[in-house]
Write a protein that holds these residues in place. Structure first.
Motif, PDB file in Angstrom:
ATOM      1  N   LEU A   1       0.826  -1.205   0.000  1.00 47.78           N
ATOM      2  CA  LEU A   1       0.000   0.000   0.000  1.00 47.78           C
ATOM      3  C   LEU A   1       0.863   1.260   0.000  1.00 47.78           C
ATOM      4  O   LEU A   1       0.482   2.282  -0.569  1.00 47.78           O
TER       5      LEU A   1
ATOM      6  N   ILE B   1      -6.312  -1.818  -4.145  1.00 56.68           N
ATOM      7  CA  ILE B   1      -6.372  -2.556  -2.882  1.00 56.68           C
ATOM      8  C   ILE B   1      -6.926  -3.953  -3.105  1.00 56.68           C
ATOM      9  O   ILE B   1      -6.438  -4.931  -2.524  1.00 56.68           O
TER      10      ILE B   1
ATOM     11  N   PRO C   1      -7.419   0.008   5.003  1.00 55.84           N
ATOM     12  CA  PRO C   1      -6.366   0.094   3.975  1.00 55.84           C
ATOM     13  C   PRO C   1      -6.374   1.443   3.253  1.00 55.84           C
ATOM     14  O   PRO C   1      -5.310   2.007   2.980  1.00 55.84           O
ATOM     15  N   GLN C   2      -7.564   1.960   2.942  1.00 55.36           N
ATOM     16  CA  GLN C   2      -7.650   3.256   2.259  1.00 55.36           C
ATOM     17  C   GLN C   2      -7.095   4.377   3.127  1.00 55.36           C
ATOM     18  O   GLN C   2      -6.317   5.231   2.653  1.00 55.36           O
TER      19      GLN C   2
ATOM     20  N   ARG D   1      -3.175   4.149   3.456  1.00 55.81           N
ATOM     21  CA  ARG D   1      -2.475   4.685   2.282  1.00 55.81           C
ATOM     22  C   ARG D   1      -2.594   6.208   2.234  1.00 55.81           C
ATOM     23  O   ARG D   1      -1.612   6.903   1.982  1.00 55.81           O
TER      24      ARG D   1
END
Length: 275
Positions: free
Chosen positions: A233, A240, A267-268, A271
């Motif tokens: 990432l 993703i 995850p978003q 990053r």
């Protein structure tokens, strides 16, 4: 028990390195760190607030930021420049940070004219950003040299002896298996394949693996895959959803839940915050 058994039981997974230059007025807002960091201050000074404690850091110092701490900082000069390396421990002893809680690594460490530590940071940065086929080994080796420098710069106390008494005798079969898993994190492992590799029964594998790493084989593999995903990432623009399947997860929703549990962000968000 020999002291080097403690070192051989520990594994560190490199995530990211960069060299940052900030001007006057730069502020890093108080945030939870979902990984450990080491920073070498190249120029200028700043105030770091780690878990509510304030430290003034300046050129020629190395700062250790434990996994899970809260960090806020702001520059004190016109220019503030530093290397920053993010990493995770692949092994643990309960919920404790081995480097902080048992080796008593200082949060702020003076180099006192020792130029070797700067060379280790240089090597991690140059290797990580090169196309050298041996880059992974250079990054890993120099990260461990940085950790070794921090450990050697910190006097041991009686708690170190208590830690040694709590660690199991090293089992070379589990050590070799852990090394193989770390080098092949996305391989599809089964209980049968792990037992065959270590030449152990399922019950012995679970018992010895938990004693050696603090985790079950399944939890160790899953956490390692999450660390691989976290690195991708940071260093790639891959979607993703593609990363999820590349690192061995079959359910994106489950991956997102586990990622948030381990890194404190989706995850978003992870990053986006890194950028």
């Amino acid at each position: 028990m020999e002291q080097n058994q403690l070192y051989t039981a520990m594994r560190f997974y490199f995530l990211y390195v960069d060299r940052y230059v900030f001007g006057a007025g730069w502020v890093f807002p108080d945030s939870h760190l979902p990984y450990a960091m080491v920073r070498y201050i190249l120029r200028g000074s700043a105030e770091f607030v780690v878990d509510g404690r304030s430290f003034l850091v300046h050129e020629g110092q190395v700062v250790y930021l434990p996994d899970g701490c809260r960090l806020g900082c702001h520059t004190m000069d016109q220019t503030f420049e530093f290397y920053s390396i993010r990493f995770k421990s692949a092994t643990q002893l309960g919920a404790e940070d081995l480097l902080r809680d048992h080796f008593h690594i200082r949060l702020v460490n003076d180099c006192a004219g020792d130029t070797s530590i700067l060379s280790y940071f240089d090597q991690v940065y140059r290797s990580a950003t090169s196309q050298n086929p041996g880059k992974a080994f250079r990054v890993r080796g120099n990260l461990e040299l940085i950790i070794a420098w921090l450990v050697e710069d910190t006097p041991f106390t009686h708690r170190y002896d208590l830690l040694l008494n709590r660690l199991p005798q090293q089992d070379p079969r589990i050590g070799a298996l852990v090394d193989y898993i770390v080098d092949h994190p996305t391989e599809q492992f089964t209980t049968e394949s792990l037992c065959r590799t270590a030449n152990l029964s399922p019950s012995s594998l679970r018992r010895l693996f938990k004693r050696y790493t603090g985790k079950s084989p399944g939890a160790f593999i899953q956490d390692l895959r999450l660390m691989v995903a976290a690195r991708r990432l940071l260093v790639t623009d891959a979607r993703i959803s593609d990363i999820v399947y590349e690192v061995g997860f079959e359910d994106p929703n489950y991956f997102s839940r586990m990622f948030r549990r381990n890194f404190g962000a989706s995850p978003q968000e992870y990053r986006r915050n890194a950028q």
